[in-house]
Design a protein around this motif. Structure first.
Motif, PDB file in Angstrom:
ATOM      1  N   SER A 225       7.925   3.442   6.997  1.00  0.00           N
ATOM      2  CA  SER A 225       9.300   3.605   7.528  1.00  0.00           C
ATOM      3  C   SER A 225      10.019   5.086   6.872  1.00  0.00           C
ATOM      4  O   SER A 225       9.926   4.388   5.084  1.00  0.00           O
ATOM      5  CB  SER A 225      10.112   2.241   7.326  1.00  0.00           C
ATOM      6  OG  SER A 225      10.145   1.228   8.307  1.00  0.00           O
ATOM      7  N   ILE A 226      10.731   6.168   7.090  1.00  0.00           N
ATOM      8  CA  ILE A 226      10.835   6.772   6.045  1.00  0.00           C
ATOM      9  C   ILE A 226      12.337   6.980   6.459  1.00  0.00           C
ATOM     10  O   ILE A 226      12.765   7.131   7.109  1.00  0.00           O
ATOM     11  CB  ILE A 226      10.943   8.053   6.386  1.00  0.00           C
ATOM     12  CG1 ILE A 226       8.988   8.066   6.903  1.00  0.00           C
ATOM     13  CG2 ILE A 226      10.563   9.541   5.900  1.00  0.00           C
ATOM     14  CD1 ILE A 226       8.138   9.204   7.182  1.00  0.00           C
ATOM     15  N   GLY A 227      12.809   6.944   5.133  1.00  0.00           N
ATOM     16  CA  GLY A 227      14.869   7.389   4.620  1.00  0.00           C
ATOM     17  C   GLY A 227      14.515   8.329   5.213  1.00  0.00           C
ATOM     18  O   GLY A 227      14.226   9.311   5.218  1.00  0.00           O
ATOM     19  N   LYS A 228      16.756   8.907   4.904  1.00  0.00           N
ATOM     20  CA  LYS A 228      16.358  10.263   4.945  1.00  0.00           C
ATOM     21  C   LYS A 228      16.756  11.235   3.552  1.00  0.00           C
ATOM     22  O   LYS A 228      17.075  10.036   2.492  1.00  0.00           O
ATOM     23  CB  LYS A 228      18.203  10.259   5.582  1.00  0.00           C
ATOM     24  CG  LYS A 228      18.491   9.813   7.352  1.00  0.00           C
ATOM     25  CD  LYS A 228      18.868  10.553   7.932  1.00  0.00           C
ATOM     26  CE  LYS A 228      19.168   9.842   8.901  1.00  0.00           C
ATOM     27  NZ  LYS A 228      18.354   8.900   9.732  1.00  0.00           N
ATOM     28  N   LYS A 229      17.182  12.330   3.544  1.00  0.00           N
ATOM     29  CA  LYS A 229      17.583  12.993   2.168  1.00  0.00           C
ATOM     30  C   LYS A 229      19.057  12.898   1.834  1.00  0.00           C
ATOM     31  O   LYS A 229      19.804  12.469   2.389  1.00  0.00           O
ATOM     32  CB  LYS A 229      17.057  14.777   2.840  1.00  0.00           C
ATOM     33  CG  LYS A 229      15.484  15.175   2.902  1.00  0.00           C
ATOM     34  CD  LYS A 229      15.729  16.353   2.478  1.00  0.00           C
ATOM     35  CE  LYS A 229      13.562  17.166   3.128  1.00  0.00           C
ATOM     36  NZ  LYS A 229      13.839  18.716   3.059  1.00  0.00           N
ATOM     37  N   GLU A 230      18.557  13.685   0.567  1.00  0.00           N
ATOM     38  CA  GLU A 230      20.349  13.312  -0.057  1.00  0.00           C
ATOM     39  C   GLU A 230      21.568  13.820   1.266  1.00  0.00           C
ATOM     40  O   GLU A 230      22.449  13.086   1.347  1.00  0.00           O
ATOM     41  CB  GLU A 230      20.976  13.871  -1.727  1.00  0.00           C
ATOM     42  CG  GLU A 230      19.513  12.977  -2.267  1.00  0.00           C
ATOM     43  CD  GLU A 230      20.825  12.168  -2.991  1.00  0.00           C
ATOM     44  OE1 GLU A 230      21.499  12.752  -3.901  1.00  0.00           O
ATOM     45  OE2 GLU A 230      20.355  11.213  -3.107  1.00  0.00           O
TER      46      GLU A 230
ATOM     47  N   PRO B   9       0.942  -0.779   0.165  1.00  0.00           N
ATOM     48  CA  PRO B   9       0.220   0.073   0.417  1.00  0.00           C
ATOM     49  C   PRO B   9       1.116   0.964  -0.584  1.00  0.00           C
ATOM     50  O   PRO B   9       2.238   1.389   0.053  1.00  0.00           O
ATOM     51  CB  PRO B   9      -0.845  -0.114   1.350  1.00  0.00           C
ATOM     52  CG  PRO B   9       0.135  -1.354   2.245  1.00  0.00           C
ATOM     53  CD  PRO B   9       0.672  -2.015   1.135  1.00  0.00           C
ATOM     54  N   ILE B  10       0.705   2.249  -0.997  1.00  0.00           N
ATOM     55  CA  ILE B  10       0.960   3.861  -0.627  1.00  0.00           C
ATOM     56  C   ILE B  10       0.373   4.439   0.135  1.00  0.00           C
ATOM     57  O   ILE B  10      -1.013   5.122   0.144  1.00  0.00           O
ATOM     58  CB  ILE B  10       1.086   4.136  -1.964  1.00  0.00           C
ATOM     59  CG1 ILE B  10       2.151   3.169  -2.937  1.00  0.00           C
ATOM     60  CG2 ILE B  10       1.961   5.816  -1.901  1.00  0.00           C
ATOM     61  CD1 ILE B  10       1.364   3.372  -4.124  1.00  0.00           C
ATOM     62  N   ALA B  11       1.281   5.278   1.741  1.00  0.00           N
ATOM     63  CA  ALA B  11       0.912   6.288   2.128  1.00  0.00           C
ATOM     64  C   ALA B  11       1.348   7.489   1.380  1.00  0.00           C
ATOM     65  O   ALA B  11       2.433   8.009   1.440  1.00  0.00           O
ATOM     66  CB  ALA B  11       1.184   5.722   3.945  1.00  0.00           C
TER      67      ALA B  11
ATOM     68  N   ASP C 153      11.086  15.593   4.746  1.00  0.00           N
ATOM     69  CA  ASP C 153      10.139  16.974   5.559  1.00  0.00           C
ATOM     70  C   ASP C 153       9.582  16.112   6.524  1.00  0.00           C
ATOM     71  O   ASP C 153       8.714  16.810   7.491  1.00  0.00           O
ATOM     72  CB  ASP C 153       9.842  17.311   3.735  1.00  0.00           C
ATOM     73  CG  ASP C 153      11.257  18.909   3.648  1.00  0.00           C
ATOM     74  OD1 ASP C 153      12.129  18.952   4.294  1.00  0.00           O
ATOM     75  OD2 ASP C 153      10.881  18.803   2.419  1.00  0.00           O
ATOM     76  N   THR C 154       8.780  15.268   5.873  1.00  0.00           N
ATOM     77  CA  THR C 154       7.249  14.103   6.154  1.00  0.00           C
ATOM     78  C   THR C 154       7.605  13.602   7.643  1.00  0.00           C
ATOM     79  O   THR C 154       6.848  14.041   8.825  1.00  0.00           O
ATOM     80  CB  THR C 154       6.873  12.955   5.349  1.00  0.00           C
ATOM     81  OG1 THR C 154       6.330  13.424   4.430  1.00  0.00           O
ATOM     82  CG2 THR C 154       5.956  12.289   5.888  1.00  0.00           C
ATOM     83  N   LEU C 155       9.415  13.523   7.960  1.00  0.00           N
ATOM     84  CA  LEU C 155       9.375  12.766   8.968  1.00  0.00           C
ATOM     85  C   LEU C 155       9.686  14.134  10.143  1.00  0.00           C
ATOM     86  O   LEU C 155       8.948  13.689  11.112  1.00  0.00           O
ATOM     87  CB  LEU C 155      10.946  12.030   9.368  1.00  0.00           C
ATOM     88  CG  LEU C 155      11.121  11.605  10.187  1.00  0.00           C
ATOM     89  CD1 LEU C 155      10.290  10.637  10.958  1.00  0.00           C
ATOM     90  CD2 LEU C 155      12.706  10.795   9.881  1.00  0.00           C
TER      91      LEU C 155
HETATM   92  C1  LIG Z   1       5.719   5.080  -4.507  1.00  0.00           C
HETATM   93  C2  LIG Z   1       6.700   5.500  -3.523  1.00  0.00           C
HETATM   94  C3  LIG Z   1       7.163   5.467  -2.583  1.00  0.00           C
HETATM   95  C4  LIG Z   1       8.578   5.860  -1.693  1.00  0.00           C
HETATM   96  N1  LIG Z   1       7.663   5.124  -0.620  1.00  0.00           N
HETATM   97  C5  LIG Z   1       9.189   5.495  -0.137  1.00  0.00           C
HETATM   98  C6  LIG Z   1       9.094   5.008   1.520  1.00  0.00           C
HETATM   99  O1  LIG Z   1       9.046   4.589   2.065  1.00  0.00           O
HETATM  100  N2  LIG Z   1      10.315   5.071   2.113  1.00  0.00           N
HETATM  101  C7  LIG Z   1      10.888   6.824   1.885  1.00  0.00           C
HETATM  102  O2  LIG Z   1      11.517   6.903   2.464  1.00  0.00           O
HETATM  103  N3  LIG Z   1      10.876   6.885   0.474  1.00  0.00           N
HETATM  104  C8  LIG Z   1      10.016   6.575   0.041  1.00  0.00           C
HETATM  105  N4  LIG Z   1       9.279   7.413  -1.340  1.00  0.00           N
HETATM  106  C9  LIG Z   1      10.962   8.287  -1.970  1.00  0.00           C
HETATM  107  C10 LIG Z   1       9.731  10.049  -1.284  1.00  0.00           C
HETATM  108  O3  LIG Z   1       8.186   9.903  -1.578  1.00  0.00           O
HETATM  109  C11 LIG Z   1      10.593  11.089  -0.948  1.00  0.00           C
HETATM  110  O4  LIG Z   1      11.657  10.848  -0.705  1.00  0.00           O
HETATM  111  C12 LIG Z   1       9.906  12.380  -1.198  1.00  0.00           C
HETATM  112  O5  LIG Z   1      11.069  13.221  -1.515  1.00  0.00           O
HETATM  113  C13 LIG Z   1       9.689  12.485   0.619  1.00  0.00           C
HETATM  114  O6  LIG Z   1       9.385  14.159   0.671  1.00  0.00           O
HETATM  115  P1  LIG Z   1       9.562  15.273   1.712  1.00  0.00           P
HETATM  116  O7  LIG Z   1      10.945  15.550   2.047  1.00  0.00           O
HETATM  117  O8  LIG Z   1       8.080  15.796   1.572  1.00  0.00           O
HETATM  118  O9  LIG Z   1       9.063  13.911   3.203  1.00  0.00           O
HETATM  119  C14 LIG Z   1       8.505   6.625  -2.349  1.00  0.00           C
HETATM  120  C15 LIG Z   1       8.172   7.083  -3.617  1.00  0.00           C
HETATM  121  C16 LIG Z   1       7.566   6.881  -4.412  1.00  0.00           C
HETATM  122  C17 LIG Z   1       6.944   7.287  -5.448  1.00  0.00           C
END
Ligand SMILES: Cc1cc2nc3c(=O)[nH]c(=O)nc-3n(C[C@H](O)[C@H](O)[C@H](O)COP(=O)(O)O)c2cc1C
Length: 187
Positions: free
Chosen positions: A58-63, A25-27, A69-71
């Motif tokens: 689970s949210i990763g880090k920026k480059e 699923p996609i949040a 930003d979400t985290l």
């Molecule tokens: C379908 C889809 C799923 C993604 N899933 C993740 C995820 O589970 N974790 C994550 O860190 N980034 C994921 N990404 C990448 C983030 O959407 C992307 O890094 C985004 O720029 C984060 O935005 P923010 O900095 O505004 O939070 C996904 C991208 C796509 C297109």
């Protein structure tokens, strides 16, 4: 063939997992900070329990190594609105995955319509058929570059006519399958 996860690099491991654990699923998470509405899709996302009603993302880090930003926004404001992707808004969701500056809004940049349904929660994406209004519950500490966040669902929006008298919900959400968005099919 057996692949040993200790012998593959991070990118290969990501590809193996995200091509195999499908569909996910996609949040499509909407958060706010200092008047900027942020929206981004996340597919390392799953429900954990219905009581309490919690999901994990689970949210990763920026480059640059900083928090996405979400985290940042969830940890600061403790609120998130999880929207769902369907075939009509899939291009908008893809656009929202592009990294933007913290003070730039995906909603404004890509002219995505939102509606404020609940005063205390970020707005939802208008074209989503359902949305979960969530409060920060806890953070899971694991080593590495990813931060799993547990969110508690406090309220849910369901578009008219998608909820039946037995509390079943009918939505046409898309899922993530490797690098692709896929629709569900009836069997
Ligand atoms: C379908 C889809 C799923 C993604 N899933 C993740 C995820 O589970 N974790 C994550 O860190 N980034 C994921 N990404 C990448 C983030 O959407 C992307 O890094 C985004 O720029 C984060 O935005 P923010 O900095 O505004 O939070 C996904 C991208 C796509 C297109």
């Amino acid at each position: 063939m057996i692949l040993d996860y200790e012998e593959v690099n991070d990118l290969t491991r990501y590809k193996l997992m995200s091509d195999t654990v499908v569909p996910r699923p996609i949040a499509w998470i909407v958060t706010e900070d200092e008047g900027v509405i942020n929206a981004a899709p996340f597919s390392y996302f799953v429900p954990l329990s219905s009581n309490p009603a919690v999901v994990i993302v689970s949210i990763g880090k920026k480059e640059d190594g900083g928090p996405k930003d979400t985290l940042f926004n969830i940890l600061k404001h403790k609120k998130a609105t999880i929207c769902f992707v369907n075939k009509d808004n899939c291009e908008d969701a893809k656009n929202c995955a592009m990294p933007l500056e913290k003070d730039e809004s995906e909603i404004e940049k890509y002219s995505i319509k939102t509606k404020k349904v609940l005063e205390d929660y970020p707005a939802m994406i208008s074209s989503s058929q359902s949305a979960l209004f969530c409060q920060f519950y806890s953070q899971v500490d694991i080593p590495g570059k990813t931060t799993p966040i547990i969110l508690e669902i406090k309220k849910q929006y369901i578009e008219d006519n998608r909820l039946d008298e037995k509390s079943h919900v009918y939505v046409d959400n898309l899922g993530r399958n490797g690098a692709y968005f896929k629709a569900m099919v009836d069997l």
